[in-house]
Structure formats: C-alpha cells, structure tokens
Design a protein around this motif. Sequence first.
Motif, PDB file in Angstrom:
ATOM      1  N   CYS A 131       0.863  -1.190   0.000  1.00  0.00           N
ATOM      2  CA  CYS A 131       0.000   0.000   0.000  1.00  0.00           C
ATOM      3  C   CYS A 131       0.894   1.233   0.000  1.00  0.00           C
ATOM      4  O   CYS A 131       1.773   1.379   0.848  1.00  0.00           O
ATOM      5  CB  CYS A 131      -0.900   0.010   1.231  1.00  0.00           C
ATOM      6  SG  CYS A 131      -1.819   1.566   1.393  1.00  0.00           S
ATOM      7  N   CYS A 134      -0.134   3.413   3.539  1.00  0.00           N
ATOM      8  CA  CYS A 134       0.190   2.986   4.909  1.00  0.00           C
ATOM      9  C   CYS A 134       1.291   1.930   4.950  1.00  0.00           C
ATOM     10  O   CYS A 134       1.752   1.566   6.031  1.00  0.00           O
ATOM     11  CB  CYS A 134      -1.061   2.460   5.617  1.00  0.00           C
ATOM     12  SG  CYS A 134      -1.607   0.825   5.063  1.00  0.00           S
ATOM     13  N   CYS A 156      -6.196  -0.774  -0.669  1.00  0.00           N
ATOM     14  CA  CYS A 156      -5.805  -1.286   0.643  1.00  0.00           C
ATOM     15  C   CYS A 156      -7.030  -1.507   1.524  1.00  0.00           C
ATOM     16  O   CYS A 156      -7.871  -0.630   1.663  1.00  0.00           O
ATOM     17  CB  CYS A 156      -4.851  -0.303   1.308  1.00  0.00           C
ATOM     18  SG  CYS A 156      -4.290  -0.824   2.935  1.00  0.00           S
ATOM     19  N   GLN A 158      -6.965  -1.727   4.667  1.00  0.00           N
ATOM     20  CA  GLN A 158      -6.774  -1.007   5.927  1.00  0.00           C
ATOM     21  C   GLN A 158      -7.072   0.484   5.775  1.00  0.00           C
ATOM     22  O   GLN A 158      -7.650   1.088   6.655  1.00  0.00           O
ATOM     23  CB  GLN A 158      -5.324  -1.207   6.366  1.00  0.00           C
ATOM     24  CG  GLN A 158      -4.983  -0.775   7.757  1.00  0.00           C
ATOM     25  CD  GLN A 158      -3.671  -1.397   8.210  1.00  0.00           C
ATOM     26  OE1 GLN A 158      -3.616  -2.547   8.649  1.00  0.00           O
ATOM     27  NE2 GLN A 158      -2.601  -0.652   8.071  1.00  0.00           N
ATOM     28  N   CYS A 159      -6.640   1.076   4.647  1.00  0.00           N
ATOM     29  CA  CYS A 159      -6.760   2.540   4.551  1.00  0.00           C
ATOM     30  C   CYS A 159      -7.331   3.010   3.218  1.00  0.00           C
ATOM     31  O   CYS A 159      -7.519   4.206   3.020  1.00  0.00           O
ATOM     32  CB  CYS A 159      -5.396   3.196   4.780  1.00  0.00           C
ATOM     33  SG  CYS A 159      -4.285   3.080   3.362  1.00  0.00           S
ATOM     34  N   GLY A 161      -5.835   2.996   0.436  1.00  0.00           N
ATOM     35  CA  GLY A 161      -4.767   3.537  -0.412  1.00  0.00           C
ATOM     36  C   GLY A 161      -4.526   2.706  -1.665  1.00  0.00           C
ATOM     37  O   GLY A 161      -5.036   1.592  -1.804  1.00  0.00           O
TER      38      GLY A 161
HETATM   39 ZN   LIG Z   1      -3.049   1.110   3.332  1.00  0.00          ZN
END
Ligand SMILES: [Zn+2]
Length: 265
Positions: A131, A134, A156, A158-159, A161
Amino acid sequence: MAGSLEAKLETVADWIAAARHVVVFTGAGVSTESGIPDFRGPGGIWSRYSPITYQEFISDPEARRESWRRSRESYSQFAAAQPNAAHLAIAELERLGKLECVITQNVDNLHQRAGNTRVIELHGNSQWVVCLECGKRYPRAEIQAWLERGVEMPACEQCGGILKSATVAFGQAMPERETTEAETYSRACDVFIVVGSSLVVYPAAYMPRYAKQSGARVVLVNASETDFDHRADAIFHERAGEVLPRLVDMVRARLPALPEGPPAA
Ligand SMILES: [Zn+2]
C-alpha cells in the motif's frame, strides 16, 4: 583471459576458493532458463507493451487499471517459474561458505527459493504488493484472487490507499538502503561475479566498476557482450545454467574437508 573453457573455469575456481568475500550480481539472464522473459530483450514484454511509469500509475486510474490487467495475465507464468541450475549453483556457493551475498536486479524471488539467504533486491520483489499510503504488505497470490474475482484496481483493506507491486517501476526511485548495501558489498569483495546482466542500467553498470576500483577480480557470465568485457578478468559468453554448476563443483573440490574430531590445541 584466453584458453579453453575448462581451463578458464579452473582459474576462476582458484580465485573463489582463495577469496574472502565473493559477491554474485545477477540480472534477467539468470532467470530466462526458468522461463521468465527478459523484459528488455528481443521478444521481451517491453517490445510488446509500452511500460507504465510510476507517475502514470499513481496519477492515472486508467494506467493503473491497465497495469493490473497485464499483471493479472502474466501472473501464472511467473508463479510457475522454478529455480534453474544457475540459481541452485549460486545457492550452493552460499552453503559452501563462499558467498557473501547475491545482488539482483530480478524481482522473481528465485534466489531465495533456491536457498540463498542473503539477497539484496535492487528492484524489489514481485511476490508482494504494498500500500503506497500505509505500507501494509499483501502476498501477490492473495491479490491475484481479488483480480480473478473481478477487482480491477485493488485498494488497501486497511486505509483504502493505492496498492502497487513491491517492485521498482519505470520512473520510480531506487530503494536507498538496498542500493547503498549493494555498493558497500561491491566495494568490499575480492571476487565479483556478474551473471546474466548486460550491465546497461543504473546502478547495475556501476557495481562491477566499484568492485574493480577496490581491487576485486571481475568475472562475467553473460550470453552477449557487455561494455565491461574489456575490463573483466574472465568472461564466459555461455549459458549460466551450464557454466555455474561446473564452476561450483570445482570450487567445492578445492575446499578443505571438514576437520575430524576436535582441533589440536
Ligand atoms: Zn493502506
């Protein structure tokens, strides 16, 4: 150095057996025998596709979609590749205690799979996706499953991205730590062996020069001529998969057998 192939190999085996620090530098040519195309060679991927630069990838969603489409299609060819006789010989050199590290321009992970533990990757590793926001890393195999379910531009989890292969794209900066390490090892070795690189791109072209400046012997194993041939101490315009196993057998034969019993006081 002139002479028969056998005699040249014996000489280089002497150098390696006597050396304190041997470094192997590899390029695409070491992996072509594993079925991985040389991106820059004739018939290579870049002669069919124009490369997508890093700047295009991050700024243009269409470029990003196209990049992942190509990656999805070529994945199976890369995933199926196995280490060849040249990779295995280089790994054997490490097991024999005669190899400081491998510096590679390749992203195919085949040195690690052959058994090398000290590999400096100048262009990253295609087994991973990262990513850009992050830094979270994903196995490439996992992303392939997303692509095959119809995801066109993986993001991503998680974020949100942008995800990108953990390899160095055209127009992307070289990784600083790896580039510095490669230079340090090249300057500190006494035998520097180039395998399957035509030494045309930066920083590949500089590494044998650093080694030579520091007094190392430079050995080239490459199918075609390079700009460094006139400065090399030994040149093999042969297939790496034929030359390296013979060379490593000769090195093994020169090393002392393991001592029997406790050393004398
Ligand atoms: Zn990320």
